[in-house]
Design a protein around this motif. Structure first.
Motif, PDB file in Angstrom:
ATOM      1  N   ALA A 261       0.828  -1.211   0.000  1.00 35.84           N
ATOM      2  CA  ALA A 261       0.000   0.000   0.000  1.00 35.84           C
ATOM      3  C   ALA A 261       0.862   1.261   0.000  1.00 35.84           C
ATOM      4  O   ALA A 261       0.659   2.170  -0.825  1.00 35.84           O
ATOM      5  CB  ALA A 261      -0.936  -0.015   1.214  1.00 35.84           C
ATOM      6  N   THR A 262       1.816   1.334   0.899  1.00 36.87           N
ATOM      7  CA  THR A 262       2.637   2.544   0.985  1.00 36.87           C
ATOM      8  C   THR A 262       3.576   2.685  -0.209  1.00 36.87           C
ATOM      9  O   THR A 262       3.766   3.787  -0.729  1.00 36.87           O
ATOM     10  CB  THR A 262       3.456   2.529   2.288  1.00 36.87           C
ATOM     11  N   SER A 263       4.143   1.579  -0.667  1.00 35.45           N
ATOM     12  CA  SER A 263       5.067   1.654  -1.806  1.00 35.45           C
ATOM     13  C   SER A 263       4.344   2.079  -3.076  1.00 35.45           C
ATOM     14  O   SER A 263       4.887   2.844  -3.882  1.00 35.45           O
ATOM     15  CB  SER A 263       5.749   0.302  -2.023  1.00 35.45           C
ATOM     16  N   ALA A 264       3.115   1.606  -3.273  1.00 29.77           N
ATOM     17  CA  ALA A 264       2.357   1.999  -4.456  1.00 29.77           C
ATOM     18  C   ALA A 264       2.038   3.488  -4.433  1.00 29.77           C
ATOM     19  O   ALA A 264       2.142   4.178  -5.458  1.00 29.77           O
ATOM     20  CB  ALA A 264       1.073   1.171  -4.545  1.00 29.77           C
ATOM     21  N   LEU A 265       1.661   4.011  -3.283  1.00 27.04           N
ATOM     22  CA  LEU A 265       1.338   5.433  -3.176  1.00 27.04           C
ATOM     23  C   LEU A 265       2.585   6.292  -3.402  1.00 27.04           C
ATOM     24  O   LEU A 265       2.539   7.296  -4.133  1.00 27.04           O
ATOM     25  CB  LEU A 265       0.729   5.729  -1.809  1.00 27.04           C
ATOM     26  N   VAL A 266       3.682   5.916  -2.785  1.00 29.47           N
ATOM     27  CA  VAL A 266       4.923   6.680  -2.945  1.00 29.47           C
ATOM     28  C   VAL A 266       5.416   6.600  -4.385  1.00 29.47           C
ATOM     29  O   VAL A 266       5.843   7.612  -4.970  1.00 29.47           O
ATOM     30  CB  VAL A 266       5.995   6.160  -1.967  1.00 29.47           C
ATOM     31  N   ALA A 267       5.347   5.420  -4.988  1.00 28.03           N
ATOM     32  CA  ALA A 267       5.790   5.265  -6.369  1.00 28.03           C
ATOM     33  C   ALA A 267       4.926   6.089  -7.322  1.00 28.03           C
ATOM     34  O   ALA A 267       5.433   6.682  -8.282  1.00 28.03           O
ATOM     35  CB  ALA A 267       5.746   3.790  -6.760  1.00 28.03           C
ATOM     36  N   TYR A 268       3.626   6.158  -7.062  1.00 18.34           N
ATOM     37  CA  TYR A 268       2.744   6.976  -7.905  1.00 18.34           C
ATOM     38  C   TYR A 268       3.098   8.453  -7.785  1.00 18.34           C
ATOM     39  O   TYR A 268       3.096   9.191  -8.783  1.00 18.34           O
ATOM     40  CB  TYR A 268       1.291   6.751  -7.507  1.00 18.34           C
ATOM     41  N   ALA A 269       3.412   8.890  -6.574  1.00 12.59           N
ATOM     42  CA  ALA A 269       3.803  10.285  -6.384  1.00 12.59           C
ATOM     43  C   ALA A 269       5.096  10.603  -7.135  1.00 12.59           C
ATOM     44  O   ALA A 269       5.215  11.642  -7.800  1.00 12.59           O
ATOM     45  CB  ALA A 269       3.964  10.586  -4.896  1.00 12.59           C
ATOM     46  N   PHE A 270       6.074   9.705  -7.062  1.00 12.50           N
ATOM     47  CA  PHE A 270       7.326   9.926  -7.790  1.00 12.50           C
ATOM     48  C   PHE A 270       7.131   9.876  -9.304  1.00 12.50           C
ATOM     49  O   PHE A 270       7.843  10.552 -10.053  1.00 12.50           O
ATOM     50  CB  PHE A 270       8.364   8.886  -7.376  1.00 12.50           C
ATOM     51  N   SER A 271       6.196   9.078  -9.763  1.00 17.13           N
ATOM     52  CA  SER A 271       6.003   8.886 -11.189  1.00 17.13           C
ATOM     53  C   SER A 271       5.148   9.967 -11.827  1.00 17.13           C
ATOM     54  O   SER A 271       5.398  10.356 -12.979  1.00 17.13           O
ATOM     55  CB  SER A 271       5.366   7.516 -11.448  1.00 17.13           C
ATOM     56  N   ARG A 272       4.151  10.502 -11.109  1.00 15.71           N
ATOM     57  CA  ARG A 272       3.168  11.358 -11.753  1.00 15.71           C
ATOM     58  C   ARG A 272       3.094  12.780 -11.184  1.00 15.71           C
ATOM     59  O   ARG A 272       2.647  13.690 -11.876  1.00 15.71           O
ATOM     60  CB  ARG A 272       1.775  10.720 -11.637  1.00 15.71           C
ATOM     61  N   LEU A 273       3.509  12.981  -9.956  1.00 17.13           N
ATOM     62  CA  LEU A 273       3.344  14.293  -9.331  1.00 17.13           C
ATOM     63  C   LEU A 273       4.638  15.088  -9.402  1.00 17.13           C
ATOM     64  O   LEU A 273       5.741  14.528  -9.434  1.00 17.13           O
ATOM     65  CB  LEU A 273       2.907  14.138  -7.873  1.00 17.13           C
TER      66      LEU A 273
ATOM     67  N   PHE B  64       6.546  18.027  -7.209  1.00 16.37           N
ATOM     68  CA  PHE B  64       6.540  18.735  -5.930  1.00 16.37           C
ATOM     69  C   PHE B  64       7.964  19.126  -5.579  1.00 16.37           C
ATOM     70  O   PHE B  64       8.936  18.584  -6.141  1.00 16.37           O
ATOM     71  CB  PHE B  64       5.919  17.882  -4.818  1.00 16.37           C
ATOM     72  N   ALA B  65       8.097  20.047  -4.668  1.00 19.13           N
ATOM     73  CA  ALA B  65       9.414  20.552  -4.290  1.00 19.13           C
ATOM     74  C   ALA B  65      10.250  19.449  -3.631  1.00 19.13           C
ATOM     75  O   ALA B  65       9.768  18.749  -2.744  1.00 19.13           O
ATOM     76  CB  ALA B  65       9.258  21.735  -3.332  1.00 19.13           C
ATOM     77  N   GLY B  66      11.485  19.316  -4.069  1.00 22.94           N
ATOM     78  CA  GLY B  66      12.392  18.327  -3.496  1.00 22.94           C
ATOM     79  C   GLY B  66      12.166  16.912  -3.988  1.00 22.94           C
ATOM     80  O   GLY B  66      12.727  15.968  -3.410  1.00 22.94           O
ATOM     81  N   LYS B  67      11.376  16.742  -5.050  1.00 22.80           N
ATOM     82  CA  LYS B  67      11.070  15.397  -5.539  1.00 22.80           C
ATOM     83  C   LYS B  67      12.339  14.658  -5.959  1.00 22.80           C
ATOM     84  O   LYS B  67      12.526  13.481  -5.615  1.00 22.80           O
ATOM     85  CB  LYS B  67      10.089  15.501  -6.709  1.00 22.80           C
ATOM     86  N   ARG B  68      13.209  15.334  -6.694  1.00 25.27           N
ATOM     87  CA  ARG B  68      14.416  14.675  -7.211  1.00 25.27           C
ATOM     88  C   ARG B  68      15.315  14.206  -6.079  1.00 25.27           C
ATOM     89  O   ARG B  68      15.789  13.060  -6.098  1.00 25.27           O
ATOM     90  CB  ARG B  68      15.169  15.640  -8.119  1.00 25.27           C
ATOM     91  N   TRP B  69      15.539  15.062  -5.082  1.00 24.16           N
ATOM     92  CA  TRP B  69      16.417  14.695  -3.981  1.00 24.16           C
ATOM     93  C   TRP B  69      15.790  13.622  -3.088  1.00 24.16           C
ATOM     94  O   TRP B  69      16.498  12.744  -2.573  1.00 24.16           O
ATOM     95  CB  TRP B  69      16.772  15.930  -3.150  1.00 24.16           C
TER      96      TRP B  69
END
Length: 303
Positions: free
Chosen positions: A114-126, A128-133
């Protein structure tokens, strides 16, 4: 233009048109030398992989005298027996340890997926500030050995009064950066036009995630779930450190508490190992299609 006729008895063959090659039927398989060699190599590797397991299985059904005898043989002189399994089951609380392993492994799997899917979706589609780091930090954490975190994690569980509790076993294993990386790579391959079409129809981020992305991700989610479950089931070090109560021991830890005053009992050790591995073998047999499909279509296969 027809071929000229040939008189009978002349010993000459009538000229015939060249025969066209037979068409290849859709369901027909052609095995060339390379395919046969590949199959032979795979069979040899499979046998080599199975030999240690078959040896453990054979030893677990021997008596202790036959298991310690030299030279070793596949078929014991005294015949096969269930004494090693009886000793392991009598000396330990197998049902309780089995429940503890099953409960903690299932909860860890649900939380990680559950948590990995949500975090992976945020990295893939959203964006936000500091995403790369933050993504770099997540990937860098994959190379950190789990043993390095044992002492700080234990003090953290001690501060939260979670030592000798189920949550003390579960929470430190509920973070899997490698699974975030794998799921992100899969989400990156999903066409963004599908989500754009859903947003045109009025769907929000949450609805797009649950109604479009997750159904398309069933193969990788199944593969991730199985790998996380196997890792949680086989984990010995952390449950061994964080639990002292015999009623909270997991199966790998509980089986190691079965000792004998007569030195190493090879047959009992092999019987305990077979009992610990049996649930994982059943999981693989029932879900091998999902495992293979997930490996062949996602980052597990190097794609």
């Amino acid at each position: 233009m027809t071929a000229p006729a040939v008189a009978p008895g002349s010993g000459l063959r009538a000229p015939t048109a060249d025969r066209a090659p037979r068409p290849h039927k859709p369901g027909q398989r052609r095995f060339g030398p390379l395919a046969v060699a590949s199959v032979v190599v795979l069979i040899v590797l499979a046998v080599l992989w199975l030999l240690p397991f078959l040896w453990s299985l054979s030893t677990s059904f021997k008596s202790e005298a036959d298991a310690a005898a030299t030279p070793q043989t596949w078929l014991p002189a005294g015949g096969f027996t269930l004494d090693a399994y009886r000793a392991v089951l009598e000396q330990g609380n197998i049902p309780t340890w089995l429940f503890n392993s099953l409960f903690t492994s299932v909860v860890i799997t649900v939380i990680v997926v559950a948590t990995s899917a949500l975090v992976a979706y945020a990295f893939s589609r959203l964006d936000f500030a500091g995403k790369r780091w933050l993504y770099i930090a997540t990937i860098a954490s994959i190379i950190v050995p789990p043993q390095v975190l044992i002492v700080p994690l234990f003090y953290q569980m001690l501060a939260f009064n979670m030592v000798d509790t189920y949550w003390g076993i579960i929470l430190p294993q509920a973070i899997a950066p490698a699974m975030v990386f794998v799921l992100k790579k899969f989400f990156d391959q999903v066409p963004i036009e599908l989500e754009d079409a859903a947003r045109v129809d009025g769907a929000g981020r949450v609805r797009v995630f649950f109604t479009i992305l997750l159904p398309l991700s069933r193969p990788i989610l199944g593969a991730v779930s199985i790998f996380v479950f196997i890792g949680a089931w086989n984990n010995f070090l952390w449950p061994f450190i964080v639990t002292n109560d015999a009623s909270l021991l997991t199966l790998p830890v509980g089986l190691q508490t079965i000792k004998s005053a007569y030195g190493i009992q090879y047959a009992q050790n092999m019987a305990a190992a077979i009992l610990a591995a049996l649930p994982l073998i059943l999981v693989f047999l029932f879900f091998q299609r999902q495992i293979i499909k997930g490996i062949s279509t996602t980052g597990f296969g190097g794609q």
